[in-house]
Design an enzyme around this catalytic site. Structure first.
Site, PDB file in Angstrom:
ATOM      1  N   ARG A 154       0.805  -1.266  -0.073  1.00 35.69           N
ATOM      2  CA  ARG A 154      -0.016  -0.043  -0.196  1.00 35.69           C
ATOM      3  C   ARG A 154       0.793   1.221  -0.124  1.00 35.69           C
ATOM      4  O   ARG A 154       0.767   2.135  -0.722  1.00 35.69           O
ATOM      5  CB  ARG A 154      -1.058  -0.192   1.240  1.00 35.69           C
ATOM      6  CG  ARG A 154      -1.818   1.186   1.309  1.00 35.69           C
ATOM      7  CD  ARG A 154      -3.024   1.178   2.295  1.00 35.69           C
ATOM      8  NE  ARG A 154      -2.777   0.404   3.331  1.00 35.69           N
ATOM      9  CZ  ARG A 154      -2.436   0.648   4.431  1.00 35.69           C
ATOM     10  NH1 ARG A 154      -1.243   1.571   4.675  1.00 35.69           N
ATOM     11  NH2 ARG A 154      -2.212  -0.449   5.394  1.00 35.69           N
TER      12      ARG A 154
ATOM     13  N   TYR B  46     -18.158  16.802 -14.410  1.00 41.89           N
ATOM     14  CA  TYR B  46     -18.862  15.345 -14.121  1.00 41.89           C
ATOM     15  C   TYR B  46     -19.864  15.370 -13.247  1.00 41.89           C
ATOM     16  O   TYR B  46     -19.478  15.435 -12.252  1.00 41.89           O
ATOM     17  CB  TYR B  46     -17.570  14.462 -14.350  1.00 41.89           C
ATOM     18  CG  TYR B  46     -18.029  13.066 -13.832  1.00 41.89           C
ATOM     19  CD1 TYR B  46     -18.711  12.396 -14.752  1.00 41.89           C
ATOM     20  CD2 TYR B  46     -17.518  12.494 -12.858  1.00 41.89           C
ATOM     21  CE1 TYR B  46     -19.121  10.980 -14.418  1.00 41.89           C
ATOM     22  CE2 TYR B  46     -17.881  11.083 -12.547  1.00 41.89           C
ATOM     23  CZ  TYR B  46     -18.523  10.472 -13.221  1.00 41.89           C
ATOM     24  OH  TYR B  46     -18.972   9.033 -13.251  1.00 41.89           O
TER      25      TYR B  46
ATOM     26  N   ASP C  63      -9.009  19.077 -13.568  1.00 40.72           N
ATOM     27  CA  ASP C  63      -9.330  17.697 -14.163  1.00 40.72           C
ATOM     28  C   ASP C  63      -9.065  17.692 -15.688  1.00 40.72           C
ATOM     29  O   ASP C  63      -9.912  18.243 -16.195  1.00 40.72           O
ATOM     30  CB  ASP C  63     -10.707  17.325 -13.522  1.00 40.72           C
ATOM     31  CG  ASP C  63     -11.251  16.102 -14.123  1.00 40.72           C
ATOM     32  OD1 ASP C  63     -10.629  15.440 -15.074  1.00 40.72           O
ATOM     33  OD2 ASP C  63     -12.225  15.470 -13.604  1.00 40.72           O
TER      34      ASP C  63
ATOM     35  N   LYS D  46     -10.094   6.589 -18.623  1.00 41.71           N
ATOM     36  CA  LYS D  46     -10.193   7.227 -19.923  1.00 41.71           C
ATOM     37  C   LYS D  46      -9.206   6.971 -20.737  1.00 41.71           C
ATOM     38  O   LYS D  46      -8.735   6.067 -21.071  1.00 41.71           O
ATOM     39  CB  LYS D  46     -11.074   8.563 -19.782  1.00 41.71           C
ATOM     40  CG  LYS D  46     -11.931   8.708 -18.650  1.00 41.71           C
ATOM     41  CD  LYS D  46     -13.045   7.972 -18.677  1.00 41.71           C
ATOM     42  CE  LYS D  46     -14.122   8.288 -17.944  1.00 41.71           C
ATOM     43  NZ  LYS D  46     -14.297   7.378 -16.585  1.00 41.71           N
TER      44      LYS D  46
HETATM   45  O1  P1T Z   1     -14.850   6.787 -13.011  1.00 43.87           O
HETATM   46  P1  P1T Z   1     -13.608   7.275 -12.442  1.00 43.87           P
HETATM   47  O2  P1T Z   1     -12.589   6.594 -12.753  1.00 43.87           O
HETATM   48  O3  P1T Z   1     -13.911   7.357 -10.810  1.00 43.87           O
HETATM   49  O4  P1T Z   1     -13.427   8.910 -12.786  1.00 43.87           O
HETATM   50  C1  P1T Z   1     -14.292   9.880 -12.393  1.00 43.87           C
HETATM   51  C2  P1T Z   1     -14.471  11.236 -13.505  1.00 43.87           C
HETATM   52  C3  P1T Z   1     -13.763  12.163 -13.032  1.00 43.87           C
HETATM   53  N1  P1T Z   1     -13.519  13.234 -13.874  1.00 43.87           N
HETATM   54  C4  P1T Z   1     -14.138  12.953 -15.086  1.00 43.87           C
HETATM   55  C5  P1T Z   1     -13.956  14.306 -16.308  1.00 43.87           C
HETATM   56  C6  P1T Z   1     -14.877  12.095 -15.522  1.00 43.87           C
HETATM   57  O5  P1T Z   1     -15.390  12.066 -16.659  1.00 43.87           O
HETATM   58  C7  P1T Z   1     -15.068  10.696 -14.835  1.00 43.87           C
HETATM   59  C8  P1T Z   1     -15.964   9.690 -15.119  1.00 43.87           C
HETATM   60  N2  P1T Z   1     -16.673   9.823 -16.275  1.00 43.87           N
HETATM   61  C9  P1T Z   1     -17.458   8.940 -16.744  1.00 43.87           C
HETATM   62  C10 P1T Z   1     -17.644   7.933 -16.095  1.00 43.87           C
HETATM   63  C11 P1T Z   1     -18.228   9.467 -17.805  1.00 43.87           C
HETATM   64  O6  P1T Z   1     -18.982   8.686 -18.416  1.00 43.87           O
HETATM   65  O7  P1T Z   1     -18.323  10.584 -17.915  1.00 43.87           O
END
Ligand code: P1T
Length: 389
Positions: A59, A112, A182, A207
């Site tokens: 961890r 988001y 972000d 992503k």
């Molecule tokens: O899903 P996760 O890895 O926890 O990420 C969250 C997140 C944070 N910031 C942005 C700009 C994002 O688009 C996302 C996650 N977004 C999607 C799952 C979506 O379909 O837009």
């Protein structure tokens, strides 16, 4: 022993491939070209006063994660990278570590949906103003004595709004406000917010960084020593770390980030132009189109426009649903940034938990559709859209 490489002098693609993965040429070393996956959860000590290596427990640290975190820092052009189990785990670590009850956060009105839910439902001891950050005066007016953090997405999700990161960071810093960007939608290939004044850069690596829709993850990057020390301690204390196998997969993904992003963008531009000229389409939101209100600003602060295109169909909700049902190559699914093209309807999917009044107020209509344009042959994507429209 590694051969000396001045990584900071290399271009983006070279860093993506080599950062964190210099072969060890020492006598007896295997000389791996690709960083190996270390699955052990714990590390031997010679005795209670002497560790065999810098590592003690997975961890706290792991050689595969270390290699991946070095790569993350290199591609974002910052000093430090930290890997988390998801984008939201990375966000949680930032809010929990850097903010106290009563602190005020200013966020883009079109973040988001999951980020808004995290702030509103979990960090409900913070006060948050969601505002249109394309309006610098509004930002200035919204700052309070207790404002501690500015949370930017640029482009936003799903309205693809762009804000002036440098101008916002200058105002924020004059008031001692931490600036977080972000950078998920642009990826470090097209936008490097640290150079524009961001203190912390966040990614949902689920992503573009992972790039193949098969690994959940998040990342925090910064060059600020004090912020890094706090966030690194929190990474270990809270424990939402990325497992070694997932670190390996993301390193593998990053090696093709440059070529993927170029192709995502080429396809996205063709599709945005096609949609803009289609009689059944009301409006198209893509920063690469001269019609986008922040087209010029995007050219100034990013080196490209990315692969995310949103558009509004003429008609009503049922028309949007019917159109999406007719698509065969585009997959209706949440998420983005993978090699395959995905399409989603925010009011029914990613933003279903955002109140209707909020969606109406900021322009997320019943026929607003978001596409993550993949890297397939663009003619096939265009044909799919054409037949469905
Ligand atoms: O899903 P996760 O890895 O926890 O990420 C969250 C997140 C944070 N910031 C942005 C700009 C994002 O688009 C996302 C996650 N977004 C999607 C799952 C979506 O379909 O837009």
């Amino acid at each position: 022993m590694s051969k000396e490489r001045k990584l900071e002098n290399y271009g983006f693609a070279t860093k993506s491939i080599h950062a964190g993965e210099s072969p060890n040429y020492s006598q007896g070393a295997a000389g791996d070209v690709v960083a190996p996956i270390h699955l052990t959860t714990t590390y031997a000590w010679h005795n209670p006063e002497q560790k065999v290596s810098d590592f003690d427990y997975v961890r706290s640290g792991n050689p595969t994660r270390k290699a991946y975190e070095e790569k993350l820092a290199a591609i974002e052009n910052v000093r430090y990278g930290l890997a988390f189990a998801s984008g939201l785990a990375a966000e949680t670590t930032i809010f929990q570590t850097l903010l106290r009850p009563g602190d005020h956060v200013i966020g883009f009105d079109d973040l988001y949906g999951g980020t808004r839910r995290l702030l509103d439902d979990v960090f409900n001891y913070l006060s948050v103003s969601y505002i249109d950050l394309t309006d610098l005066e509004l930002f200035r007016r919204s700052i309070r004595p207790e404002t501690k953090m500015l949370w930017i997405e640029s482009p936003t999700n799903p309205l693809i709004k762009i804000c002036d990161i440098r101008a916002l960071a200058e105002i924020a810093h004059s008031k001692g406000i931490i600036v977080v960007v972000d950078n998920t939608f642009m990826s470090p290939y097209f936008q490097q917010p640290a150079a524009l004044g961001a203190d912390i850069i966040l990614h949902s690596t689920t992503k573009y960084i992972g790039g193949h829709s098969d690994v959940l993850g998040g990342a925090i990057m910064t060059s600020d020593d004090a912020l890094y020390e706090k966030l690194k301690a929190a990474q270990n204390n809270c424990g939402a770390v990325l497992p070694p196998f997932d670190c390996y997969l993301n390193m593998r993904g990053i090696k093709t980030l440059a070529v993927r992003m170029e192709q995502h963008q080429k396809n996205a531009l063709r599709i945005a132009e096609f949609l803009e000229n289609h009689p059944k389409v009301k409006r198209v939101l893509y920063p690469g189109l001269p019609s986008h209100p922040q087209h010029e600003l995007t050219k100034k602060q990013a080196s490209g426009y990315g692969g995310m295109v949103s558009f509004e169909l003429k008609g009503e909700l049922s028309d949007a649903v019917k159109f999406m049902d007719k698509l065969s190559l585009f997959v209706t699914a949440e998420s983005l940034g993978g090699v395959e093209s995905l399409i989603e309807l925010p009011v029914k999917m990613t933003h279903v938990h955002v109140a209707k009044e909020v969606c109406d107020a900021i322009g997320i209509s019943d026929t607003l559709i978001r596409m993550s344009v993949g890297i397939e042959n663009v003619e096939d994507l265009l044909a799919d859209l054409e037949q469905a429209l």
